[in-house]
Design a protein around this motif. Structure first.
Motif, PDB file in Angstrom:
ATOM      1  N   LEU A 198      -1.128  12.923   0.653  1.00 18.28           N
ATOM      2  CA  LEU A 198      -1.274  14.078   1.448  1.00 18.28           C
ATOM      3  C   LEU A 198      -0.582  15.258   1.043  1.00 18.28           C
ATOM      4  CD1 LEU A 198       0.006  12.062   4.571  1.00 18.28           C
ATOM      5  CD2 LEU A 198      -2.336  12.806   4.118  1.00 18.28           C
ATOM      6  N   SER A 199      -1.117  16.581   1.068  1.00 21.20           N
ATOM      7  CA  SER A 199      -0.431  17.696   0.638  1.00 21.20           C
ATOM      8  C   SER A 199       0.410  18.402   1.564  1.00 21.20           C
ATOM      9  CB  SER A 199      -1.753  18.645   0.138  1.00 21.20           C
ATOM     10  OG  SER A 199      -0.979  19.874   0.005  1.00 21.20           O
ATOM     11  N   ASP A 232       4.956  20.515  10.449  1.00 21.86           N
ATOM     12  CA  ASP A 232       4.224  19.845  11.519  1.00 21.86           C
ATOM     13  C   ASP A 232       2.928  19.252  10.683  1.00 21.86           C
ATOM     14  OD1 ASP A 232       5.915  21.111  13.148  1.00 21.86           O
ATOM     15  OD2 ASP A 232       4.976  22.944  13.014  1.00 21.86           O
ATOM     16  N   PHE A 233       3.251  17.993  10.890  1.00 25.47           N
ATOM     17  CA  PHE A 233       1.939  17.128  10.358  1.00 25.47           C
ATOM     18  C   PHE A 233       0.629  17.222  11.070  1.00 25.47           C
ATOM     19  CE2 PHE A 233       0.222  12.562   9.368  1.00 25.47           C
ATOM     20  CZ  PHE A 233      -0.172  12.805   8.199  1.00 25.47           C
ATOM     21  N   ARG A 234      -0.493  17.664  10.117  1.00 30.18           N
ATOM     22  CA  ARG A 234      -1.664  17.956  10.481  1.00 30.18           C
ATOM     23  C   ARG A 234      -2.683  17.364   9.536  1.00 30.18           C
ATOM     24  NH1 ARG A 234       0.734  19.047  14.574  1.00 30.18           N
ATOM     25  NH2 ARG A 234       0.865  21.276  15.578  1.00 30.18           N
ATOM     26  N   PRO A 235      -2.911  16.136   9.560  1.00 28.24           N
ATOM     27  CA  PRO A 235      -3.677  15.670   8.322  1.00 28.24           C
ATOM     28  C   PRO A 235      -5.158  16.054   8.251  1.00 28.24           C
ATOM     29  CG  PRO A 235      -2.929  13.813   9.809  1.00 28.24           C
ATOM     30  CD  PRO A 235      -2.287  15.047  10.446  1.00 28.24           C
ATOM     31  N   ALA A 236      -5.604  16.021   7.314  1.00 24.76           N
ATOM     32  CA  ALA A 236      -7.241  16.316   7.293  1.00 24.76           C
ATOM     33  C   ALA A 236      -7.928  15.161   7.630  1.00 24.76           C
ATOM     34  CB  ALA A 236      -7.635  16.788   5.978  1.00 24.76           C
ATOM     35  N   ALA A 237      -8.928  15.083   8.378  1.00 25.72           N
ATOM     36  CA  ALA A 237      -9.504  13.855   8.996  1.00 25.72           C
ATOM     37  C   ALA A 237     -10.096  12.971   7.836  1.00 25.72           C
ATOM     38  CB  ALA A 237     -10.878  14.342   9.817  1.00 25.72           C
ATOM     39  N   ARG A 238     -10.394  13.258   6.944  1.00 23.51           N
ATOM     40  CA  ARG A 238     -10.885  12.516   5.709  1.00 23.51           C
ATOM     41  C   ARG A 238      -9.675  11.706   5.068  1.00 23.51           C
ATOM     42  NH1 ARG A 238      -8.140  14.558   0.983  1.00 23.51           N
ATOM     43  NH2 ARG A 238      -7.498  16.686   1.031  1.00 23.51           N
ATOM     44  N   HIS A 239      -8.687  11.882   5.408  1.00 24.79           N
ATOM     45  CA  HIS A 239      -7.451  10.877   5.137  1.00 24.79           C
ATOM     46  C   HIS A 239      -7.599   9.620   5.842  1.00 24.79           C
ATOM     47  CE1 HIS A 239      -5.713  13.802   2.450  1.00 24.79           C
ATOM     48  NE2 HIS A 239      -5.399  14.647   3.386  1.00 24.79           N
ATOM     49  N   GLU A 240      -8.108   9.512   7.087  1.00 28.78           N
ATOM     50  CA  GLU A 240      -8.233   8.191   7.878  1.00 28.78           C
ATOM     51  C   GLU A 240      -9.228   7.327   7.122  1.00 28.78           C
ATOM     52  OE1 GLU A 240      -9.361   9.009  11.913  1.00 28.78           O
ATOM     53  OE2 GLU A 240      -7.896  10.489  12.145  1.00 28.78           O
ATOM     54  N   ASP A 241      -9.944   7.771   6.420  1.00 27.94           N
ATOM     55  CA  ASP A 241     -10.721   7.054   5.507  1.00 27.94           C
ATOM     56  C   ASP A 241     -10.015   6.128   4.392  1.00 27.94           C
ATOM     57  OD1 ASP A 241     -13.423   7.054   6.887  1.00 27.94           O
ATOM     58  OD2 ASP A 241     -13.921   8.672   5.713  1.00 27.94           O
ATOM     59  N   GLY A 254       0.813  -1.151   0.087  1.00 31.40           N
ATOM     60  CA  GLY A 254       0.028  -0.036  -0.035  1.00 31.40           C
ATOM     61  C   GLY A 254       0.937   1.324  -0.020  1.00 31.40           C
ATOM     62  N   PHE A 255       0.434   2.273  -0.259  1.00 30.85           N
ATOM     63  CA  PHE A 255       0.967   3.611  -0.593  1.00 30.85           C
ATOM     64  C   PHE A 255       0.393   4.716   0.104  1.00 30.85           C
ATOM     65  CE2 PHE A 255       1.443   0.683  -4.140  1.00 30.85           C
ATOM     66  CZ  PHE A 255       2.827   0.460  -4.085  1.00 30.85           C
ATOM     67  N   VAL A 256       1.436   5.558   0.805  1.00 33.81           N
ATOM     68  CA  VAL A 256       0.994   6.766   1.470  1.00 33.81           C
ATOM     69  C   VAL A 256       2.296   7.755   0.885  1.00 33.81           C
ATOM     70  CG1 VAL A 256       1.043   8.026   3.336  1.00 33.81           C
ATOM     71  CG2 VAL A 256       0.063   5.798   3.407  1.00 33.81           C
ATOM     72  N   GLY A 257       1.655   8.890   0.303  1.00 33.60           N
ATOM     73  CA  GLY A 257       2.650   9.812  -0.482  1.00 33.60           C
ATOM     74  C   GLY A 257       2.186  11.199   0.284  1.00 33.60           C
ATOM     75  N   TYR A 258       3.390  11.922   0.077  1.00 27.30           N
ATOM     76  CA  TYR A 258       3.298  13.357   0.582  1.00 27.30           C
ATOM     77  C   TYR A 258       4.163  14.320  -0.445  1.00 27.30           C
ATOM     78  CZ  TYR A 258       7.623  12.438   3.215  1.00 27.30           C
ATOM     79  OH  TYR A 258       8.837  11.879   3.696  1.00 27.30           O
TER      80      TYR A 258
END
Length: 185
Positions: free
Chosen positions: A144-145, A155-164, A110-114
């Motif tokens: 992730l932008s 400072d990592f502050r991910p939007a809640a929608r990324h959890e889905d 799986g992949f998580v990019g920023y």
């Protein structure tokens, strides 16, 4: 139980990948469907390809390669957390992949990019690299932008929608890892 390594794909000083990987790890362990562990490339200190034989030979001369081989071989699947540098993944992650061959085969990723555009181009390039190594990439991915999901670009502050997105990616990843285990036996 399925073992999933969450690979921190950057070794750059001041990197954002460690915070992103910890966030993915924290979400993943709550699921209880697999054993999730952080795999930090910094801990392996892999130089630029110093093995005299190609990885496909499986004859590793150096202790750092054997240690890396054991870590990857023990896992059933991977979540690659990758920055996007110049429309690709990091050189450190590419090198870590290139060090090995058989250890990657018939496993899931799986992949998580920023990055500026969510790391999507790095993920696409990484998919091609891993497909050549025999790794099956799942379709859902997390992007992730650097502008929107990081305060002051660090400072990592991910939007809640990324959890889905993480949940969907992990759902498929664990399923594929379990299915591919039957191919590796």
């Amino acid at each position: 139980m399925t073992k999933v390594g969450i690979v921190i794909g950057s070794t750059r000083p001041g990197r954002n990948g460690a915070a992103v990987a910890r966030w993915v790890h924290d979400l993943a362990v709550k699921r209880g469907d697999a054993d999730y562990e952080l795999v930090d490339l910094e801990d392996y200190a892999l130089p630029h390809l110093d093995e005299p034989l190609p990885a496909a030979a499986g004859q590793y001369e150096h202790a750092h390669t054997r240690r890396w081989s054991q870590a990857v071989a023990a896992l059933d699947a991977f979540v690659f957390v990758t920055p996007e540098y110049n429309r690709s993944t990091s050189g450190a992650l590419k090198t870590a992949i290139d060090f090995l061959y058989a250890e990657w085969a018939n496993k899931a990723a799986g992949f998580v990019g920023y990055g500026v555009d969510g790391g999507a181009r790095a993920i696409e390039h990484l998919r091609q690299i891993l497909a050549t190594a025999g790794v099956a990439g799942v379709a859902p991915q997390v992007t992730l932008s650097i502008r929107d999901d990081f305060e002051n670009f660090s400072d990592f502050r991910p939007a809640a929608r990324h959890e889905d997105s993480v949940r969907l990616m992990l759902d498929q990843l664990v399923s594929w890892a379990e299915a591919l285990r039957t191919v590796r036996v």
